[in-house]
Design a protein around this motif. Structure first.
Motif, mmCIF file in Angstrom:
data_model
loop_
_atom_site.group_PDB
_atom_site.id
_atom_site.type_symbol
_atom_site.label_atom_id
_atom_site.label_comp_id
_atom_site.label_asym_id
_atom_site.label_seq_id
_atom_site.Cartn_x
_atom_site.Cartn_y
_atom_site.Cartn_z
ATOM 1 N N LEU A 128 0.835 -1.200 0.000
ATOM 2 C CA LEU A 128 0.000 0.000 0.000
ATOM 3 C C LEU A 128 0.875 1.257 0.000
ATOM 4 C CD1 LEU A 128 -3.020 0.940 0.176
ATOM 5 C CD2 LEU A 128 -2.613 1.268 2.626
ATOM 6 N N GLN B 131 2.547 1.675 -3.275
ATOM 7 C CA GLN B 131 1.583 2.070 -4.303
ATOM 8 C C GLN B 131 1.371 3.581 -4.301
ATOM 9 O OE1 GLN B 131 -2.722 1.214 -3.978
ATOM 10 N NE2 GLN B 131 -2.435 -0.056 -5.805
ATOM 11 N N LEU B 132 1.299 4.182 -3.128
ATOM 12 C CA LEU B 132 1.130 5.636 -3.090
ATOM 13 C C LEU B 132 2.348 6.323 -3.710
ATOM 14 C CD1 LEU B 132 -0.587 8.058 -2.265
ATOM 15 C CD2 LEU B 132 0.677 8.116 -0.119
ATOM 16 N N ASN C 295 2.045 5.850 -7.476
ATOM 17 C CA ASN C 295 0.945 6.700 -7.955
ATOM 18 C C ASN C 295 1.395 8.149 -8.057
ATOM 19 O OD1 ASN C 295 -0.758 4.516 -7.958
ATOM 20 N ND2 ASN C 295 -2.237 5.359 -6.488
#
Ligand SMILES: *[C@@H]1O[C@H](CO)[C@@H](O)[C@H](O)[C@H]1NC(C)=O
Ligand SMILES: [Ca+2]
Ligand SMILES: [Ca+2]
Length: 361
Positions: free
Chosen positions: A124, A127-128, A131
Protein backbone atom coordinates in the motif's frame (compact mmCIF):
# COMPACT_ATOMS: atom_id res chain seq x y z
CA UNK A 1 -2.45 -24.45 6.95
CA UNK A 2 -0.91 -24.44 3.52
CA UNK A 3 1.24 -27.34 2.46
CA UNK A 4 3.36 -27.00 -0.64
CA UNK A 5 4.93 -29.98 -2.35
CA UNK A 6 7.24 -29.19 -5.23
CA UNK A 7 7.46 -32.54 -6.93
CA UNK A 8 8.85 -31.10 -10.15
CA UNK A 9 12.00 -30.07 -8.36
CA UNK A 10 12.42 -33.11 -6.17
CA UNK A 11 14.84 -34.80 -8.52
CA UNK A 12 16.80 -31.64 -9.25
CA UNK A 13 17.17 -30.95 -5.55
CA UNK A 14 18.35 -34.35 -4.40
CA UNK A 15 21.99 -33.59 -5.08
CA UNK A 16 21.71 -30.27 -3.26
CA UNK A 17 19.88 -31.71 -0.28
CA UNK A 18 22.57 -34.22 0.67
CA UNK A 19 25.19 -31.54 1.24
CA UNK A 20 26.38 -30.99 4.76
CA UNK A 21 24.55 -28.29 6.62
CA UNK A 22 27.38 -25.77 6.48
CA UNK A 23 27.98 -26.27 2.82
CA UNK A 24 24.30 -26.13 2.08
CA UNK A 25 24.00 -22.83 3.90
CA UNK A 26 26.39 -21.35 1.35
CA UNK A 27 24.22 -22.58 -1.45
CA UNK A 28 20.91 -21.21 -0.33
CA UNK A 29 20.81 -19.11 -3.46
CA UNK A 30 20.50 -15.98 -1.38
CA UNK A 31 23.11 -14.14 -3.42
CA UNK A 32 22.77 -15.71 -6.84
CA UNK A 33 19.94 -13.63 -8.20
CA UNK A 34 21.93 -11.69 -10.75
CA UNK A 35 20.40 -10.31 -13.89
CA UNK A 36 22.51 -11.84 -16.64
CA UNK A 37 20.94 -9.47 -19.14
CA UNK A 38 22.30 -6.41 -17.40
CA UNK A 39 25.74 -7.08 -18.90
CA UNK A 40 24.46 -8.15 -22.30
CA UNK A 41 22.44 -5.04 -22.82
CA UNK A 42 25.34 -2.69 -22.31
CA UNK A 43 25.22 0.82 -21.05
CA UNK A 44 22.01 2.12 -22.59
CA UNK A 45 19.82 0.93 -19.77
CA UNK A 46 21.83 2.68 -17.09
CA UNK A 47 21.18 6.11 -18.60
CA UNK A 48 17.61 5.94 -17.49
CA UNK A 49 18.35 4.95 -13.91
CA UNK A 50 17.25 8.28 -12.48
CA UNK A 51 13.92 8.48 -14.27
CA UNK A 52 11.75 7.39 -11.42
CA UNK A 53 13.14 9.98 -9.09
CA UNK A 54 12.97 12.89 -11.52
CA UNK A 55 9.39 13.76 -10.76
CA UNK A 56 10.18 14.03 -7.10
CA UNK A 57 13.09 16.38 -7.72
CA UNK A 58 11.23 18.58 -10.20
CA UNK A 59 10.49 21.89 -8.43
CA UNK A 60 7.42 22.49 -10.59
CA UNK A 61 6.05 19.24 -9.36
CA UNK A 62 6.91 19.97 -5.77
CA UNK A 63 4.89 23.17 -5.65
CA UNK A 64 1.95 22.08 -7.74
CA UNK A 65 -1.46 21.88 -6.12
CA UNK A 66 -1.55 18.19 -6.78
CA UNK A 67 1.66 17.61 -4.91
CA UNK A 68 0.36 19.54 -1.92
CA UNK A 69 -2.75 17.46 -1.76
CA UNK A 70 -0.78 14.27 -2.10
CA UNK A 71 1.64 15.29 0.58
CA UNK A 72 -1.15 15.06 3.12
CA UNK A 73 -1.97 11.50 2.09
CA UNK A 74 1.72 10.81 2.03
CA UNK A 75 2.31 11.76 5.67
CA UNK A 76 -0.55 9.52 6.70
CA UNK A 77 0.74 6.64 4.67
CA UNK A 78 4.35 6.59 5.83
CA UNK A 79 5.46 4.07 8.44
CA UNK A 80 5.61 5.14 12.02
CA UNK A 81 9.24 5.54 13.00
CA UNK A 82 10.99 4.68 16.22
CA UNK A 83 13.69 6.98 17.56
CA UNK A 84 16.67 4.93 18.72
CA UNK A 85 19.29 6.35 21.05
CA UNK A 86 22.37 4.92 19.35
CA UNK A 87 25.54 4.76 21.46
CA UNK A 88 28.05 1.92 21.58
CA UNK A 89 26.96 -1.58 20.63
CA UNK A 90 28.56 -4.86 19.60
CA UNK A 91 28.14 -5.50 15.89
CA UNK A 92 28.74 -8.90 14.28
CA UNK A 93 29.66 -12.07 16.13
CA UNK A 94 32.70 -14.13 17.10
CA UNK A 95 30.62 -17.26 16.76
CA UNK A 96 29.50 -16.92 13.15
CA UNK A 97 26.79 -19.20 11.86
CA UNK A 98 28.12 -18.66 8.33
CA UNK A 99 31.75 -17.45 8.61
CA UNK A 100 32.25 -16.83 4.87
CA UNK A 101 29.53 -14.15 4.98
CA UNK A 102 31.78 -11.93 7.10
CA UNK A 103 29.61 -12.08 10.21
CA UNK A 104 32.69 -11.53 12.36
CA UNK A 105 34.64 -10.38 14.09
CA UNK A 106 32.50 -8.84 16.79
CA UNK A 107 33.35 -5.14 17.00
CA UNK A 108 32.49 -1.98 18.96
CA UNK A 109 30.40 0.41 16.91
CA UNK A 110 29.12 3.87 17.86
CA UNK A 111 25.92 5.20 16.34
CA UNK A 112 24.37 8.63 16.61
CA UNK A 113 20.63 8.60 17.39
CA UNK A 114 18.48 7.76 14.37
CA UNK A 115 14.94 6.92 13.36
CA UNK A 116 13.89 3.66 11.75
CA UNK A 117 10.57 2.45 10.31
CA UNK A 118 8.76 0.15 12.70
CA UNK A 119 7.92 -2.26 9.87
CA UNK A 120 8.86 -3.22 6.31
CA UNK A 121 7.47 -0.93 3.57
CA UNK A 122 4.14 -2.38 2.45
CA UNK A 123 2.47 -2.74 -0.94
CA UNK A 124 0.00 0.00 0.00
CA UNK A 125 2.78 2.39 0.92
CA UNK A 126 4.74 1.62 -2.23
CA UNK A 127 1.58 2.07 -4.30
CA UNK A 128 1.13 5.64 -3.09
CA UNK A 129 4.76 6.31 -4.01
CA UNK A 130 4.34 4.98 -7.56
CA UNK A 131 0.94 6.70 -7.95
CA UNK A 132 2.53 9.99 -6.99
CA UNK A 133 5.89 9.79 -8.75
CA UNK A 134 5.07 7.34 -11.59
CA UNK A 135 8.23 5.52 -10.61
CA UNK A 136 8.83 2.43 -12.73
CA UNK A 137 10.71 -0.27 -10.84
CA UNK A 138 13.73 -1.99 -12.31
CA UNK A 139 11.85 -5.31 -12.45
CA UNK A 140 9.17 -3.63 -14.57
CA UNK A 141 11.82 -2.12 -16.82
CA UNK A 142 13.74 -5.39 -17.19
CA UNK A 143 10.47 -7.26 -17.67
CA UNK A 144 11.24 -10.02 -15.20
CA UNK A 145 12.16 -10.79 -11.62
CA UNK A 146 13.14 -13.80 -9.52
CA UNK A 147 10.31 -15.83 -8.03
CA UNK A 148 10.49 -18.82 -5.74
CA UNK A 149 9.48 -21.80 -7.83
CA UNK A 150 7.15 -23.16 -5.16
CA UNK A 151 4.87 -20.14 -5.48
CA UNK A 152 4.32 -20.33 -9.22
CA UNK A 153 1.15 -21.45 -10.94
CA UNK A 154 1.38 -24.49 -13.24
CA UNK A 155 0.87 -22.16 -16.17
CA UNK A 156 3.81 -19.94 -15.34
CA UNK A 157 5.93 -22.98 -14.44
CA UNK A 158 5.34 -24.59 -17.81
CA UNK A 159 6.62 -21.44 -19.55
CA UNK A 160 9.93 -21.34 -17.66
CA UNK A 161 13.16 -21.83 -19.49
CA UNK A 162 16.00 -21.62 -17.02
CA UNK A 163 16.57 -21.54 -13.32
CA UNK A 164 19.59 -20.52 -11.24
CA UNK A 165 22.06 -23.40 -11.32
CA UNK A 166 23.16 -23.09 -7.70
CA UNK A 167 19.60 -22.60 -6.49
CA UNK A 168 17.11 -24.29 -8.80
CA UNK A 169 14.17 -23.06 -6.74
CA UNK A 170 14.69 -19.55 -8.12
CA UNK A 171 13.28 -18.76 -11.54
CA UNK A 172 13.42 -15.54 -13.50
CA UNK A 173 9.75 -15.01 -14.32
CA UNK A 174 8.61 -12.73 -17.12
CA UNK A 175 6.10 -10.18 -15.93
CA UNK A 176 6.89 -10.70 -12.24
CA UNK A 177 7.05 -7.36 -10.44
CA UNK A 178 5.80 -5.74 -7.26
CA UNK A 179 2.21 -5.69 -8.51
CA UNK A 180 2.49 -9.29 -9.76
CA UNK A 181 4.69 -11.05 -7.21
CA UNK A 182 4.27 -14.55 -8.71
CA UNK A 183 4.05 -13.47 -12.34
CA UNK A 184 1.42 -11.94 -14.63
CA UNK A 185 -1.45 -14.10 -13.32
CA UNK A 186 -0.93 -12.95 -9.70
CA UNK A 187 -1.84 -9.73 -7.88
CA UNK A 188 -1.35 -7.90 -4.59
CA UNK A 189 -5.01 -6.98 -4.09
CA UNK A 190 -5.32 -9.13 -0.98
CA UNK A 191 -1.84 -8.32 0.25
CA UNK A 192 -1.78 -4.54 0.55
CA UNK A 193 -0.46 -4.83 4.12
CA UNK A 194 2.30 -7.27 3.15
CA UNK A 195 5.87 -6.08 2.49
CA UNK A 196 6.47 -4.90 -1.08
CA UNK A 197 8.54 -7.39 -3.13
CA UNK A 198 10.58 -7.27 -6.34
CA UNK A 199 12.15 -3.90 -5.54
CA UNK A 200 15.79 -3.27 -6.47
CA UNK A 201 18.18 -1.34 -4.27
CA UNK A 202 17.61 1.81 -6.35
CA UNK A 203 13.82 1.40 -6.13
CA UNK A 204 14.10 1.13 -2.35
CA UNK A 205 16.45 4.07 -2.16
CA UNK A 206 14.08 6.24 -4.25
CA UNK A 207 11.09 5.33 -2.12
CA UNK A 208 12.96 6.35 1.03
CA UNK A 209 14.09 9.60 -0.59
CA UNK A 210 10.51 10.39 -1.59
CA UNK A 211 9.48 9.73 1.99
CA UNK A 212 12.14 12.18 3.22
CA UNK A 213 14.07 9.23 4.59
CA UNK A 214 16.99 7.03 3.54
CA UNK A 215 18.02 3.39 3.73
CA UNK A 216 19.54 2.35 7.07
CA UNK A 217 23.25 1.57 7.15
CA UNK A 218 24.04 -2.04 7.96
CA UNK A 219 25.18 -0.93 11.42
CA UNK A 220 21.89 0.92 12.05
CA UNK A 221 19.91 -2.07 10.82
CA UNK A 222 21.79 -4.46 13.09
CA UNK A 223 21.51 -2.13 16.08
CA UNK A 224 17.75 -2.01 15.42
CA UNK A 225 17.55 -5.79 15.10
CA UNK A 226 19.28 -6.40 18.42
CA UNK A 227 16.70 -4.44 20.37
CA UNK A 228 19.22 -3.49 23.05
CA UNK A 229 20.20 -7.10 23.77
CA UNK A 230 23.91 -7.89 23.83
CA UNK A 231 25.40 -10.72 21.79
CA UNK A 232 22.16 -12.58 21.14
CA UNK A 233 21.20 -14.49 18.02
CA UNK A 234 17.71 -13.10 17.46
CA UNK A 235 15.92 -9.81 18.14
CA UNK A 236 14.27 -11.48 21.15
CA UNK A 237 17.11 -13.61 22.54
CA UNK A 238 18.92 -16.87 21.88
CA UNK A 239 16.01 -19.31 21.75
CA UNK A 240 14.29 -19.55 18.38
CA UNK A 241 10.88 -20.34 19.84
CA UNK A 242 10.46 -19.12 23.42
CA UNK A 243 7.43 -20.82 25.04
CA UNK A 244 6.98 -22.74 21.74
CA UNK A 245 5.81 -19.52 20.07
CA UNK A 246 6.83 -18.35 16.60
CA UNK A 247 8.59 -14.99 16.75
CA UNK A 248 9.20 -14.55 13.01
CA UNK A 249 7.88 -15.62 9.64
CA UNK A 250 10.41 -18.28 8.61
CA UNK A 251 10.29 -21.68 6.89
CA UNK A 252 9.25 -24.80 8.76
CA UNK A 253 9.61 -28.20 7.13
CA UNK A 254 12.10 -29.40 4.59
CA UNK A 255 13.48 -26.74 2.25
CA UNK A 256 12.68 -26.34 -0.63
CA UNK A 257 10.15 -29.10 -1.08
CA UNK A 258 7.88 -28.94 1.89
CA UNK A 259 6.74 -25.85 3.77
CA UNK A 260 4.50 -26.80 6.68
CA UNK A 261 3.84 -23.10 7.38
CA UNK A 262 3.58 -23.92 11.06
CA UNK A 263 3.99 -20.20 11.80
CA UNK A 264 0.81 -19.52 9.81
CA UNK A 265 2.42 -18.31 6.57
CA UNK A 266 3.88 -20.14 3.59
CA UNK A 267 4.71 -16.82 1.93
CA UNK A 268 4.98 -13.28 3.21
CA UNK A 269 2.82 -12.23 6.15
CA UNK A 270 1.15 -8.89 6.77
CA UNK A 271 3.62 -6.65 8.61
CA UNK A 272 3.39 -6.65 12.43
CA UNK A 273 1.96 -10.19 12.68
CA UNK A 274 4.78 -11.38 14.94
CA UNK A 275 5.89 -9.83 18.24
CA UNK A 276 7.94 -6.63 18.11
CA UNK A 277 11.40 -6.56 19.69
CA UNK A 278 12.17 -4.40 22.72
CA UNK A 279 12.59 -1.34 20.45
CA UNK A 280 9.06 -1.84 19.09
CA UNK A 281 10.32 -3.01 15.67
CA UNK A 282 8.58 -5.76 13.69
CA UNK A 283 9.86 -8.51 11.38
CA UNK A 284 13.49 -7.47 11.72
CA UNK A 285 14.26 -11.10 10.99
CA UNK A 286 12.06 -13.11 8.67
CA UNK A 287 9.18 -12.10 6.42
CA UNK A 288 11.38 -10.38 3.81
CA UNK A 289 15.08 -9.63 3.49
CA UNK A 290 15.79 -5.91 3.78
CA UNK A 291 18.16 -3.84 1.67
CA UNK A 292 20.65 -1.67 3.56
CA UNK A 293 22.63 1.32 2.29
CA UNK A 294 26.05 -0.37 2.48
CA UNK A 295 28.22 -1.92 -0.19
CA UNK A 296 29.11 -5.54 0.55
CA UNK A 297 32.43 -6.71 1.91
CA UNK A 298 33.28 -9.70 4.12
CA UNK A 299 36.36 -8.07 5.64
CA UNK A 300 35.95 -6.29 8.95
CA UNK A 301 38.45 -5.32 11.63
CA UNK A 302 38.01 -5.10 15.37
CA UNK A 303 38.70 -1.37 15.25
CA UNK A 304 36.15 0.77 17.01
CA UNK A 305 34.00 2.54 14.44
CA UNK A 306 31.81 5.67 14.51
CA UNK A 307 28.70 5.62 12.31
CA UNK A 308 30.26 3.15 9.85
CA UNK A 309 28.86 3.29 6.34
CA UNK A 310 30.57 0.23 4.83
CA UNK A 311 33.05 0.20 1.95
CA UNK A 312 33.31 3.18 -0.43
CA UNK A 313 32.45 1.09 -3.47
CA UNK A 314 31.50 -2.43 -4.40
CA UNK A 315 29.44 -4.54 -6.72
CA UNK A 316 26.78 -5.80 -4.31
CA UNK A 317 24.68 -4.24 -1.58
CA UNK A 318 24.13 -5.73 1.87
CA UNK A 319 20.76 -7.20 2.79
CA UNK A 320 19.81 -8.31 6.29
CA UNK A 321 17.37 -10.41 8.27
CA UNK A 322 16.49 -13.44 6.16
CA UNK A 323 13.01 -14.18 4.89
CA UNK A 324 10.00 -16.50 5.00
CA UNK A 325 12.17 -18.83 2.90
CA UNK A 326 14.89 -19.22 5.52
CA UNK A 327 15.37 -22.54 7.24
CA UNK A 328 18.33 -23.48 9.42
CA UNK A 329 19.41 -26.18 6.96
CA UNK A 330 19.74 -23.81 4.01
CA UNK A 331 19.72 -20.22 5.01
CA UNK A 332 20.54 -19.80 8.68
CA UNK A 333 20.45 -16.06 8.16
CA UNK A 334 17.51 -15.01 10.30
CA UNK A 335 19.98 -13.78 12.92
CA UNK A 336 20.92 -10.16 13.63
CA UNK A 337 24.60 -10.73 12.79
CA UNK A 338 23.81 -12.65 9.60
CA UNK A 339 24.09 -10.93 6.26
CA UNK A 340 23.94 -11.56 2.57
CA UNK A 341 24.25 -9.59 -0.66
CA UNK A 342 22.76 -8.95 -4.07
CA UNK A 343 23.68 -6.82 -7.04
CA UNK A 344 21.78 -3.53 -6.67
CA UNK A 345 19.58 -4.26 -9.70
CA UNK A 346 18.40 -7.61 -8.29
CA UNK A 347 14.84 -8.12 -7.23
CA UNK A 348 13.07 -11.16 -5.87
CA UNK A 349 9.96 -12.50 -4.21
CA UNK A 350 11.56 -12.43 -0.76
CA UNK A 351 13.41 -9.10 -0.74
CA UNK A 352 12.05 -5.75 0.51
CA UNK A 353 13.22 -2.89 2.72
CA UNK A 354 12.44 -0.35 5.41
CA UNK A 355 13.69 3.23 5.73
CA UNK A 356 15.62 5.16 8.35
CA UNK A 357 16.27 8.85 8.99
CA UNK A 358 18.71 11.07 10.84
CA UNK A 359 17.58 12.33 14.21
CA UNK A 360 17.89 16.11 13.97
CA UNK A 361 19.85 17.29 17.00
C1 LIG B 1 -3.21 4.41 -6.57
O1 LIG B 1 -3.98 4.64 -7.73
C2 LIG B 1 -5.00 3.65 -7.96
C3 LIG B 1 -5.64 3.94 -9.30
O2 LIG B 1 -6.07 5.27 -9.36
C4 LIG B 1 -5.98 3.66 -6.81
O3 LIG B 1 -6.97 2.66 -6.99
C5 LIG B 1 -5.23 3.38 -5.51
O4 LIG B 1 -6.10 3.47 -4.39
C6 LIG B 1 -4.09 4.37 -5.34
N1 LIG B 1 -3.31 3.97 -4.16
C7 LIG B 1 -2.99 4.76 -3.16
C8 LIG B 1 -2.25 4.15 -2.02
O5 LIG B 1 -3.29 5.95 -3.10
CA1 LIG C 1 6.43 -19.08 7.40
CA1 LIG D 1 12.39 -8.55 7.59
Amino acid sequence: MEVCVYSVWLLVCVSVCVRSEDEAAQHCGCNTLHRPRAEEEGEGEGEEEGDGGRNVQNPLYKYSERANKESVDKEDSLSKMVLLPGGWFLMGTDDPGIPQDGEGPQRHVWLDPFYIDEHEVTNLQFQLFTNTTHHVTEAERFGDSFVFEGLLSEEVKSSLKHAVAAAPWWSPVKGADWRHPEGPDSSITHRMDHPVLHVSWADAQMYCEWAGRRLPTEAEWEFSCRGGLKDRLYPWGNKLMPREQHYANLWQGEFPNHNTAEDGFAQTSPVKKFPANAFGLYDMVGNVWEWTADWWSVHHTRDHAHNPKGPETGSDRVKKGGSYMCHKSYCYRYRCAARSQNTPDSSASNLGFRCAADATP
